[in-house]
Design a protein around this motif. Sequence first.
Motif, mmCIF file in Angstrom:
data_model
loop_
_atom_site.group_PDB
_atom_site.id
_atom_site.type_symbol
_atom_site.label_atom_id
_atom_site.label_comp_id
_atom_site.label_asym_id
_atom_site.label_seq_id
_atom_site.Cartn_x
_atom_site.Cartn_y
_atom_site.Cartn_z
ATOM 1 N N PHE A 84 0.065 5.153 -16.372
ATOM 2 C CA PHE A 84 0.467 6.392 -17.060
ATOM 3 C C PHE A 84 0.417 7.556 -16.076
ATOM 4 O O PHE A 84 -0.539 7.709 -15.325
ATOM 5 C CB PHE A 84 -0.450 6.655 -18.246
ATOM 6 C CG PHE A 84 -0.271 5.645 -19.359
ATOM 7 C CD1 PHE A 84 0.652 5.862 -20.365
ATOM 8 C CD2 PHE A 84 -1.000 4.462 -19.360
ATOM 9 C CE1 PHE A 84 0.840 4.923 -21.380
ATOM 10 C CE2 PHE A 84 -0.827 3.518 -20.365
ATOM 11 C CZ PHE A 84 0.099 3.750 -21.375
ATOM 12 N N ARG A 85 1.464 8.346 -16.110
ATOM 13 C CA ARG A 85 1.624 9.428 -15.131
ATOM 14 C C ARG A 85 1.958 10.742 -15.803
ATOM 15 O O ARG A 85 2.353 10.772 -16.971
ATOM 16 C CB ARG A 85 2.757 9.072 -14.154
ATOM 17 C CG ARG A 85 2.419 7.850 -13.317
ATOM 18 C CD ARG A 85 3.645 7.115 -12.847
ATOM 19 N NE ARG A 85 3.298 5.775 -12.439
ATOM 20 C CZ ARG A 85 2.973 5.414 -11.203
ATOM 21 N NH1 ARG A 85 3.004 6.273 -10.222
ATOM 22 N NH2 ARG A 85 2.646 4.173 -10.924
ATOM 23 N N GLN A 86 1.835 11.801 -14.976
ATOM 24 C CA GLN A 86 2.144 13.148 -15.463
ATOM 25 C C GLN A 86 3.288 13.706 -14.634
ATOM 26 O O GLN A 86 3.099 14.079 -13.482
ATOM 27 C CB GLN A 86 0.891 14.029 -15.350
ATOM 28 C CG GLN A 86 -0.255 13.468 -16.182
ATOM 29 C CD GLN A 86 -1.596 14.129 -15.950
ATOM 30 O OE1 GLN A 86 -1.901 14.539 -14.815
ATOM 31 N NE2 GLN A 86 -2.391 14.254 -16.990
ATOM 32 N N GLU A 106 0.846 -1.203 0.000
ATOM 33 C CA GLU A 106 0.000 0.000 0.000
ATOM 34 C C GLU A 106 0.875 1.244 0.000
ATOM 35 O O GLU A 106 1.812 1.352 0.797
ATOM 36 C CB GLU A 106 -0.925 -0.031 1.213
ATOM 37 C CG GLU A 106 -1.932 -1.153 1.097
ATOM 38 C CD GLU A 106 -2.949 -1.154 2.214
ATOM 39 O OE1 GLU A 106 -2.952 -0.213 3.051
ATOM 40 O OE2 GLU A 106 -3.746 -2.095 2.257
ATOM 41 N N HIS A 107 0.554 2.155 -0.871
ATOM 42 C CA HIS A 107 1.347 3.376 -1.031
ATOM 43 C C HIS A 107 0.463 4.442 -1.655
ATOM 44 O O HIS A 107 -0.616 4.140 -2.173
ATOM 45 C CB HIS A 107 2.539 3.104 -1.963
ATOM 46 C CG HIS A 107 2.089 2.768 -3.360
ATOM 47 N ND1 HIS A 107 1.628 1.513 -3.718
ATOM 48 C CD2 HIS A 107 1.981 3.536 -4.473
ATOM 49 C CE1 HIS A 107 1.271 1.519 -4.986
ATOM 50 N NE2 HIS A 107 1.456 2.744 -5.480
ATOM 51 N N ALA A 108 0.959 5.679 -1.621
ATOM 52 C CA ALA A 108 0.301 6.755 -2.373
ATOM 53 C C ALA A 108 1.308 7.246 -3.401
ATOM 54 O O ALA A 108 2.501 7.336 -3.122
ATOM 55 C CB ALA A 108 -0.098 7.885 -1.437
ATOM 56 N N ASP A 109 0.829 7.507 -4.592
ATOM 57 C CA ASP A 109 1.712 8.031 -5.640
ATOM 58 C C ASP A 109 1.707 9.559 -5.527
ATOM 59 O O ASP A 109 1.021 10.247 -6.286
ATOM 60 C CB ASP A 109 1.231 7.565 -7.012
ATOM 61 C CG ASP A 109 1.401 6.063 -7.183
ATOM 62 O OD1 ASP A 109 2.507 5.561 -6.930
ATOM 63 O OD2 ASP A 109 0.421 5.393 -7.535
ATOM 64 N N ASP A 110 2.457 10.029 -4.533
ATOM 65 C CA ASP A 110 2.435 11.466 -4.249
ATOM 66 C C ASP A 110 3.851 12.034 -4.231
ATOM 67 O O ASP A 110 4.128 13.004 -3.538
ATOM 68 C CB ASP A 110 1.727 11.721 -2.909
ATOM 69 C CG ASP A 110 2.382 10.928 -1.774
ATOM 70 O OD1 ASP A 110 3.356 10.196 -2.030
ATOM 71 O OD2 ASP A 110 1.901 11.050 -0.632
ATOM 72 N N LYS A 144 -4.278 5.493 0.298
ATOM 73 C CA LYS A 144 -3.218 4.643 -0.235
ATOM 74 C C LYS A 144 -3.886 3.564 -1.084
ATOM 75 O O LYS A 144 -5.082 3.304 -0.939
ATOM 76 C CB LYS A 144 -2.456 3.981 0.906
ATOM 77 C CG LYS A 144 -1.596 4.941 1.691
ATOM 78 C CD LYS A 144 -0.784 4.178 2.709
ATOM 79 C CE LYS A 144 0.262 5.102 3.322
ATOM 80 N NZ LYS A 144 1.278 4.367 4.053
ATOM 81 N N HIS A 145 -3.094 2.914 -1.916
ATOM 82 C CA HIS A 145 -3.614 1.795 -2.692
ATOM 83 C C HIS A 145 -2.522 0.746 -2.858
ATOM 84 O O HIS A 145 -1.332 1.062 -2.761
ATOM 85 C CB HIS A 145 -4.130 2.258 -4.062
ATOM 86 C CG HIS A 145 -3.074 2.929 -4.900
ATOM 87 N ND1 HIS A 145 -2.774 4.272 -4.794
ATOM 88 C CD2 HIS A 145 -2.224 2.432 -5.825
ATOM 89 C CE1 HIS A 145 -1.788 4.570 -5.629
ATOM 90 N NE2 HIS A 145 -1.427 3.470 -6.277
ATOM 91 N N GLY A 146 -2.917 -0.474 -3.106
ATOM 92 C CA GLY A 146 -1.945 -1.546 -3.312
ATOM 93 C C GLY A 146 -2.618 -2.762 -3.938
ATOM 94 O O GLY A 146 -3.844 -2.855 -3.985
HETATM 95 FE FE LIG Z 1 0.408 3.332 -7.255
#
Ligand SMILES: [Fe+2]
Length: 276
Positions: A272-274, A196-200, A254-256
């Motif tokens: 896909f990210r910005q 579990e993590h946040a893409d921040d 968070k998500h995982g």
């Molecule tokens: Fe992620």
Amino acid sequence: MAKRKRIIDVEETIDSSSMNQRQKPRIAMNSTLDKFLASNRPFRETTKDKQDDHKMAAVTSDQMDKNPPHLQQASASHLRSPHKLSMTDAEVFYYSSFLSPTSCTSLYSTLTSLPYWQRPTFKIFGRQAHAARLTCSFSSHPSKEYRYSGTIAGADAPTYPLPIKQVKDSLELLLHEKFNFVLLNWYRDGNDSIGEHADDERGLIPNGSIACVSVGAERTLVFRKKNEKSQVKKVILEAGSLIVMKGETQKFWKHGIPKERKVLGGRISLTFRQLE
Ligand SMILES: [Fe+2]
Ligand SMILES: O=C(O)CCC(=O)C(=O)O
């Protein structure tokens, strides 16, 4: 003699025995074609609450024409609206059939044969740890790098491999947004996972969208509210689905992808990210 570095697998914190109560997003059945397709390929969902159905711009047939024929979105996707997940302080949208089943099969097999897959290592509490999955990444600009969990993901090739570029183009047409980086995760079977993590991370455009396309086996994405750990939302990511996390989702959740030992097949996610 020098002490051998101990490499450990990153373990998951989620109990996968609770995976039975899978929650599926609702798909609006708003056309005869939807019903026809549903009768051939039943949707499995348990969410009862219809109030949070949220319409977003659908792909027009004109846009469909611009997509390469071997990577078409599922035939009814331009008629079907995404489902907005009912989560407080989050904007998460699920599209069940972004890619057709045929595209999924060929994309999965093409991606598995890419030569770039690696098992990233991280430093956790002073120890080296292997991620329990393989990754590779590509970027719109060779200098763009994505730094996360003490690892650096850069462009593994000077340009996007063609099938990935085609997915990116379709995605940008659908969402009316641009992406300049993609991180691919290959979960070889149910023993592979992401904690579990946040893409921040710094380096991502604040509150930018993250769009995740799934091919291969179904896996469960678990969202957990940061300040209220009992608030959990589980979504089964079907082959060909697209899930988009927007706005302040990373700030509050968070998500995982937990281990699911019964899953024998592999899954690849294209996230896909910005980047700034
Ligand atoms: Fe992620
Ligand atoms: O595989 C997935 O669906 C999620 C991957 C993910 O969260 C990530 O790459 O940051």
